[in-house]
Design an enzyme around this catalytic site. Sequence first.
Site, PDB file in Angstrom:
ATOM      1  N   LYS A 282     -15.321  10.052  15.542  1.00 41.51           N
ATOM      2  CA  LYS A 282     -14.633   9.157  14.814  1.00 41.51           C
ATOM      3  C   LYS A 282     -13.327   8.682  15.459  1.00 41.51           C
ATOM      4  O   LYS A 282     -12.625   9.784  16.158  1.00 41.51           O
ATOM      5  CB  LYS A 282     -13.992  10.097  13.266  1.00 41.51           C
ATOM      6  CG  LYS A 282     -13.535   9.130  12.469  1.00 41.51           C
ATOM      7  CD  LYS A 282     -13.224   9.690  10.949  1.00 41.51           C
ATOM      8  CE  LYS A 282     -12.469   8.813  10.180  1.00 41.51           C
ATOM      9  NZ  LYS A 282     -12.257   9.520   8.727  1.00 41.51           N
TER      10      LYS A 282
ATOM     11  N   SER B  46     -12.559   6.146   5.202  1.00 42.09           N
ATOM     12  CA  SER B  46     -12.337   5.872   6.676  1.00 42.09           C
ATOM     13  C   SER B  46     -13.483   6.273   7.600  1.00 42.09           C
ATOM     14  O   SER B  46     -13.312   5.795   8.748  1.00 42.09           O
ATOM     15  CB  SER B  46     -11.059   6.435   7.018  1.00 42.09           C
ATOM     16  OG  SER B  46     -10.925   7.855   7.213  1.00 42.09           O
TER      17      SER B  46
ATOM     18  N   SER C 237     -12.906   9.984   2.557  1.00 39.23           N
ATOM     19  CA  SER C 237     -13.317   9.322   3.678  1.00 39.23           C
ATOM     20  C   SER C 237     -14.703   9.966   4.126  1.00 39.23           C
ATOM     21  O   SER C 237     -15.204   9.302   5.144  1.00 39.23           O
ATOM     22  CB  SER C 237     -12.265   9.698   4.653  1.00 39.23           C
ATOM     23  OG  SER C 237     -11.132   8.901   4.493  1.00 39.23           O
TER      24      SER C 237
END
Length: 475
Positions: free
Chosen positions: A83, A158, A182
Site C-alpha cells: 500500500k 484507503s 480502510s
Amino acid sequence: MQDDEITGLSAIALSAAIHEKRISCTGVMQAYLARIESFNPTVNAIVSLRDADELLAEAAVCDAELASGKSRGWMHGLPIAIKDLCEVKGIRCTYGSPLFADFVPDKDEVMVARVRAAGAIVIGKTNTPEQGLGSQSYNPVHGTTKNPYDLSKTAGGSSGGAAAALAAHLLPIADGSDMMGSLRNPAAFNNVVGFRPSPGRVPTALKPELFVSRLSVLGPMGRTVRDAAALFATQAGHDPRDPMSLPTEDLTPREGRDFSGARIAWLGDLGGYLPFEPGVLELCRSALPVFERIGCKVEETVPEFDMADVWRAWTTLRSWLTANAMRDAYDDPAKRAQVKPDIIWEIERGLDMTAREVHFASKRRSAWYQHVLTLFERYDYLILPSAQVFPFDATTHWPKEIAGRRMDTYHRWMEVVIGPSMAGLPVAAMPAGFNDRGLPNGIQIIGRPQADKAVLELALAYEAATDWLDKRPKL
C-alpha cells in the site's frame, strides 16, 4: 499451468505449487506481470510498478534457491505490492500526494521487512487516497482506482488499490491499513477479505501520534481467510521499536472449530441511528442465517450508548492527529495549495482543538470501550455491515446523502466502521453477497479485545458455509 490458472490460485495454494515445484517463481512472475499489463490500465490498482526484467531476475534467484533446497518462507517467490502509505526501500512512496511524488524511502517499514524475509517479491505499490484520507482511492499523482466488478464504480479505500488488485487477480495477496474502515470498506466493495487486527499486533515504526492515540493499524487482505491469516501471521509479532507492540503468539486460526451455541449480536443500523442505501442493510441481514447454520445463536441488539458521542470523539481525535501530522505542509502556502480540500478542512478543524476537547474525546472513547465490554458479557461476537452504501460512481469523491440524510463531512458516510476502531477491536470484513446490479457489500465480524485468532476462526467457518468469494469479476 496456464497464466489464468496461476493467477487464479489462492496465495496458500500458489505457495504449495511453488514449493512442490509444479510451477517456477519465474512462471508466477510472468503470469502476474502479463495480467497486470492486460487489466491494470483500466483498474489502476497497482502503481509504481518496478521494471519487469528486475522482477524476473529476482524470481530467477528464488528458483535457484529452491533448486538448492532453500526456501525463505511460505511467501517464497510470491509477488506483492505494498500500500502506498507504507514505505518500501527503493520504491517511490507518494502517499497519493504531490508533496511526496518523488519520495523514495531508504528503508523498509517493519512489516515490509517481514514480508520480504518470508520470501515475497515486492513488485510495486497499491493505490490509495491522498494521505489515505477518505474511502475513495483517487489522488492527483496516480488517478482513480476502479472497481473490477463495475469499472464505473469506486473500489473504496484507503486500501482500495489493494482490494481491487486482489479482486482482479493482479496480486495473490495484499497488505493494507485501517484507521476508519480502510481494510473493511474496500473489502466489502471488492468481495475480498480484510482483517483489522488489534492495535499493536502488527508493529510499525514509531510515529509521534502512536503513543498518544493508536487509531490506525496495519493488516492483511486476501481472496480467502486462510490467505489473509497467513499474511497476518507474517506481519504480526513483537518489535521493541514499537512501544505498543504486543507479545508474539500463535495467531493461526484453527479450521473446523465448533461454533455450536456461540452468541452473536446483530447491531444492524444501531437502532435507526445510521442511514443505509436501500438494499445494503437487507443484503447484510441475509448473511445472518449463515451463522445460524454453523450453530451460532443470533439476536438483534442495540448498544445502550450515545453513538453520536462516539462520532464526536472520533472526529475530534481524527482532526487533531491529522492537523499535527500535517502542520508543516499546511504552514507552507506553496505546499498547502497542493493538498485536497477535505484534508485542509481536517487540518483547520484540528488546529482549533483545545487540550480540554482532546482529553474529553479520549474520556468518551474510554467510556465506549467500557460499554463494549458489557456487550461481550452477553455475546461472543458482534456483527455490523462493513459499508452504508454500495460502490458508487468513481467520479464522485464521496456520497453527499444516504437515504435522504445529508452527510455533513467527507467521511460521515463511513460511520458504521467507527465503533470497532474506537474500541480497538479485531474485525474480519467478510462478503455478504451482491445486489441485483452485481455490486458487492459485506459485514464486519467483531471480536473481543485482542481476540484476533477467534475472529479469524469464525470468519473461516463463515467462508466455508458460503460461496461468495468464488465469484470473480468479468473484466
